[in-house]
Design a protein around this motif. Structure first.
Motif, mmCIF file in Angstrom:
data_model
loop_
_atom_site.group_PDB
_atom_site.id
_atom_site.type_symbol
_atom_site.label_atom_id
_atom_site.label_comp_id
_atom_site.label_asym_id
_atom_site.label_seq_id
_atom_site.Cartn_x
_atom_site.Cartn_y
_atom_site.Cartn_z
ATOM 1 N N SER A 12 0.686 -1.027 0.004
ATOM 2 C CA SER A 12 0.210 -0.060 0.058
ATOM 3 C C SER A 12 0.883 1.400 -0.004
ATOM 4 O O SER A 12 0.733 2.136 -0.856
ATOM 5 C CB SER A 12 -0.919 -0.019 1.141
ATOM 6 O OG SER A 12 -1.695 1.284 1.402
ATOM 7 N N SER A 13 1.927 1.227 0.668
ATOM 8 C CA SER A 13 2.810 2.388 1.071
ATOM 9 C C SER A 13 3.678 2.504 -0.501
ATOM 10 O O SER A 13 3.646 3.662 -1.087
ATOM 11 C CB SER A 13 3.896 2.286 2.081
ATOM 12 O OG SER A 13 4.549 3.341 2.034
ATOM 13 N N ARG A 14 4.169 1.581 -1.107
ATOM 14 C CA ARG A 14 4.591 1.741 -2.512
ATOM 15 C C ARG A 14 3.666 2.088 -3.273
ATOM 16 O O ARG A 14 4.052 3.028 -4.320
ATOM 17 C CB ARG A 14 5.230 0.335 -2.837
ATOM 18 C CG ARG A 14 6.403 -0.155 -2.157
ATOM 19 C CD ARG A 14 6.741 -1.332 -2.290
ATOM 20 N NE ARG A 14 7.142 -1.797 -3.695
ATOM 21 C CZ ARG A 14 8.379 -1.605 -4.121
ATOM 22 N NH1 ARG A 14 9.411 -1.564 -3.195
ATOM 23 N NH2 ARG A 14 8.594 -1.893 -5.405
ATOM 24 N N GLY A 15 2.386 1.661 -3.359
ATOM 25 C CA GLY A 15 1.571 2.183 -4.229
ATOM 26 C C GLY A 15 1.175 3.447 -4.201
ATOM 27 O O GLY A 15 0.880 4.357 -5.228
ATOM 28 N N ASP A 16 0.933 4.102 -2.926
ATOM 29 C CA ASP A 16 0.803 5.483 -2.667
ATOM 30 C C ASP A 16 2.068 6.251 -3.366
ATOM 31 O O ASP A 16 1.568 7.254 -3.874
ATOM 32 C CB ASP A 16 0.819 5.671 -1.111
ATOM 33 C CG ASP A 16 -0.581 5.388 -0.372
ATOM 34 O OD1 ASP A 16 -1.484 4.914 -1.450
ATOM 35 O OD2 ASP A 16 -0.549 5.017 0.626
ATOM 36 N N ILE A 17 3.305 5.911 -2.958
ATOM 37 C CA ILE A 17 4.438 6.542 -3.550
ATOM 38 C C ILE A 17 4.281 6.634 -5.122
ATOM 39 O O ILE A 17 4.444 7.721 -5.727
ATOM 40 C CB ILE A 17 5.756 5.879 -3.271
ATOM 41 C CG1 ILE A 17 5.749 6.339 -1.566
ATOM 42 C CG2 ILE A 17 6.858 6.452 -3.886
ATOM 43 C CD1 ILE A 17 6.857 5.396 -1.009
ATOM 44 N N LEU A 18 3.994 5.594 -5.848
ATOM 45 C CA LEU A 18 3.729 5.670 -7.257
ATOM 46 C C LEU A 18 2.894 6.339 -7.530
ATOM 47 O O LEU A 18 3.073 7.175 -8.866
ATOM 48 C CB LEU A 18 3.654 4.071 -7.590
ATOM 49 C CG LEU A 18 4.754 3.232 -7.230
ATOM 50 C CD1 LEU A 18 4.629 1.811 -7.788
ATOM 51 C CD2 LEU A 18 6.042 3.725 -8.176
ATOM 52 N N SER A 34 11.308 16.092 -8.483
ATOM 53 C CA SER A 34 12.402 15.753 -7.255
ATOM 54 C C SER A 34 11.702 14.812 -6.425
ATOM 55 O O SER A 34 10.514 14.717 -6.435
ATOM 56 C CB SER A 34 13.299 16.957 -6.726
ATOM 57 O OG SER A 34 11.925 17.708 -5.946
ATOM 58 N N ILE A 35 12.548 13.982 -5.837
ATOM 59 C CA ILE A 35 12.152 13.377 -4.628
ATOM 60 C C ILE A 35 11.352 14.409 -3.713
ATOM 61 O O ILE A 35 10.271 13.822 -3.003
ATOM 62 C CB ILE A 35 13.063 12.716 -3.979
ATOM 63 C CG1 ILE A 35 13.892 11.656 -4.852
ATOM 64 C CG2 ILE A 35 12.718 12.044 -2.499
ATOM 65 C CD1 ILE A 35 12.775 10.461 -5.043
ATOM 66 N N ASP A 36 11.732 15.500 -3.551
ATOM 67 C CA ASP A 36 10.962 16.479 -2.533
ATOM 68 C C ASP A 36 9.644 16.773 -2.989
ATOM 69 O O ASP A 36 8.715 16.719 -2.307
ATOM 70 C CB ASP A 36 11.724 17.686 -2.454
ATOM 71 C CG ASP A 36 13.158 17.683 -1.551
ATOM 72 O OD1 ASP A 36 12.888 17.198 -0.550
ATOM 73 O OD2 ASP A 36 14.117 18.339 -1.856
ATOM 74 N N ASP A 37 9.305 16.962 -4.378
ATOM 75 C CA ASP A 37 8.112 17.039 -4.773
ATOM 76 C C ASP A 37 7.115 15.705 -4.747
ATOM 77 O O ASP A 37 6.026 15.940 -4.437
ATOM 78 C CB ASP A 37 8.181 17.301 -6.333
ATOM 79 C CG ASP A 37 8.960 18.461 -6.908
ATOM 80 O OD1 ASP A 37 8.925 19.597 -5.939
ATOM 81 O OD2 ASP A 37 9.615 18.607 -7.781
ATOM 82 N N LEU A 42 2.791 13.571 -1.614
ATOM 83 C CA LEU A 42 2.163 12.464 -0.936
ATOM 84 C C LEU A 42 2.049 12.732 0.751
ATOM 85 O O LEU A 42 1.213 12.081 1.240
ATOM 86 C CB LEU A 42 3.386 11.425 -0.808
ATOM 87 C CG LEU A 42 3.015 9.879 -0.146
ATOM 88 C CD1 LEU A 42 2.010 9.242 -0.773
ATOM 89 C CD2 LEU A 42 4.543 9.066 -0.338
ATOM 90 N N GLY A 43 2.477 14.063 1.076
ATOM 91 C CA GLY A 43 2.317 14.298 2.297
ATOM 92 C C GLY A 43 3.221 13.468 3.366
ATOM 93 O O GLY A 43 2.898 13.099 4.457
ATOM 94 N N ALA A 44 4.550 13.109 2.772
ATOM 95 C CA ALA A 44 5.205 12.335 3.614
ATOM 96 C C ALA A 44 6.609 12.916 3.741
ATOM 97 O O ALA A 44 6.997 13.865 2.944
ATOM 98 C CB ALA A 44 5.219 10.947 3.042
ATOM 99 N N THR A 45 7.334 12.193 4.416
ATOM 100 C CA THR A 45 8.993 12.535 4.348
ATOM 101 C C THR A 45 9.746 11.984 3.201
ATOM 102 O O THR A 45 9.030 10.995 2.630
ATOM 103 C CB THR A 45 9.427 12.134 5.540
ATOM 104 O OG1 THR A 45 9.736 10.666 5.823
ATOM 105 C CG2 THR A 45 8.757 12.959 6.993
ATOM 106 N N LYS A 46 10.706 12.379 2.855
ATOM 107 C CA LYS A 46 11.833 11.928 1.734
ATOM 108 C C LYS A 46 12.140 10.363 2.358
ATOM 109 O O LYS A 46 12.259 9.354 1.522
ATOM 110 C CB LYS A 46 12.686 12.514 1.600
ATOM 111 C CG LYS A 46 12.660 13.865 0.501
ATOM 112 C CD LYS A 46 13.798 14.383 0.203
ATOM 113 C CE LYS A 46 14.833 14.956 1.148
ATOM 114 N NZ LYS A 46 15.795 15.579 0.696
ATOM 115 N N GLY A 47 12.607 10.293 3.755
ATOM 116 C CA GLY A 47 12.698 8.787 4.181
ATOM 117 C C GLY A 47 11.691 7.763 3.799
ATOM 118 O O GLY A 47 12.264 6.579 3.663
#
Length: 215
Positions: A12-18, A34-37, A42-47
Motif C-alpha cells: 500500500s505504501s509503495r502504491g501511494d508513492i507511485l 524531485s524526490i521532494d516534490d 504524498l504528504g510524507a517525508t523523503k525517508g
C-alpha cells in the motif's frame, strides 16, 4: 498473520508513492520532478520514499512498468478472441482508450519515458533499463499491429503504409493523455463514451468499413 499484514502495508505504501510520483511526472516531467516534490505530493517525508526506492530513476521505471502492466491487463481478455480481426482490434482499442483516461498519470509517464529515450536524455545506467521497458511497450504495440494487418487481409481495413498507419493509430488512441481533464460528476459511462469517440476516429483512420460503430 502479522507478516501478511506487514506485506500488505508495504504494498500500500509503495502504491501511494507511485501514484504521487506518476502525478508529479505527468505535471512536471522527469527532469523537473524531485524526490521532494513526490514527498510533498504524498504528504510524507523523503525517508518514507527512500525506504522503498533508491532513486527517482527507480521510481520512474516502476511507474512506467506499471503503466504498461495496466495496458496489458486491459486488453488481455480480447487478445486471442475469435472472429474478425477488426472486431478484436475494436475491443482492444476501446480498452486501451479507457486506460488512457482512467490511468492518465501513469500513461503520461510512459510517454515522458519514450520522449526521453528518443532524445537520448538518459544516462548509460538508465539506458539499459529504458531499453527493456521500451521493448515491453513495443511488444504491446505489436499486438495491435498484428490485428490491423489481419484486418487488412480480411478486407475490413483499407490503408497503404503500415508503419505510418500504425503510428497515426496510436497517436489517436493515446491522445486523451494530452487533452482529457476530469469533470465534476463524471461517470464511468461518460468515460466510455469519450473512449468510444476516440476509437471511432482511429477506426476511420484505418479505413474501417463500419465507421462509427461502438465496440
Amino acid at each position: 498473520m502479522a507478516s501478511g499484514l506487514r506485506d500488505q502495508s508495504m504494498e500500500s505504501s509503495r502504491g501511494d508513492i507511485l501514484d504521487a510520483a506518476a502525478n508529479c511526472f505527468m505535471e512536471r516531467g522527469y527532469t523537473e520532478t524531485s524526490i521532494d516534490d513526490v514527498a510533498r505530493s504524498l504528504g510524507a517525508t523523503k525517508g518514507r520514499i527512500y525506504h522503498h526506492y533508491r532513486s527517482k530513476a527507480d521510481i520512474f521505471a516502476e511507474v512506467f512498468r506499471i503503466g504498461m502492466d495496466m495496458n496489458y491487463a486491459a486488453i488481455e481478455p480480447f487478445r486471442n478472441m475469435g472472429g474478425p480481426a477488426a472486431l478484436r482490434w475494436q475491443k482492444m482499442a476501446f480498452a486501451h482508450a479507457v486506460q488512457m483516461v482512467v490511468t492518465k498519470p501513469y500513461q503520461r509517464t510512459v510517454w515522458v519515458g519514450v520522449k526521453m529515450h528518443l532524445r537520448g536524455a538518459t544516462t548509460p545506467e538508465q539506458r539499459s533499463v529504458f531499453e527493456e521497458l521500451l521493448n515491453y511497450r513495443t511488444e504491446y504495440a505489436n499486438v495491435f499491429r498484428e490485428a490491423i494487418i489481419q484486418g487488412r487481409q480480411d478486407g475490413d481495413f483499407h490503408f497503404d503504409d503500415l508503419s505510418i498507419t500504425n503510428q497515426l493509430m496510436f497517436v489517436t488512441l493515446n491522445s486523451p493523455i494530452f487533452w482529457y481533464a476530469p469533470r465534476a460528476g463524471e461517470t464511468r459511462a461518460d468515460i466510455e463514451y469519450l473512449a468510444a469517440q476516440v476509437v471511432t476516429a482511429a477506426y476511420r483512420g484505418l479505413g474501417g468499413e463500419e465507421k462509427g460503430k461502438r465496440p
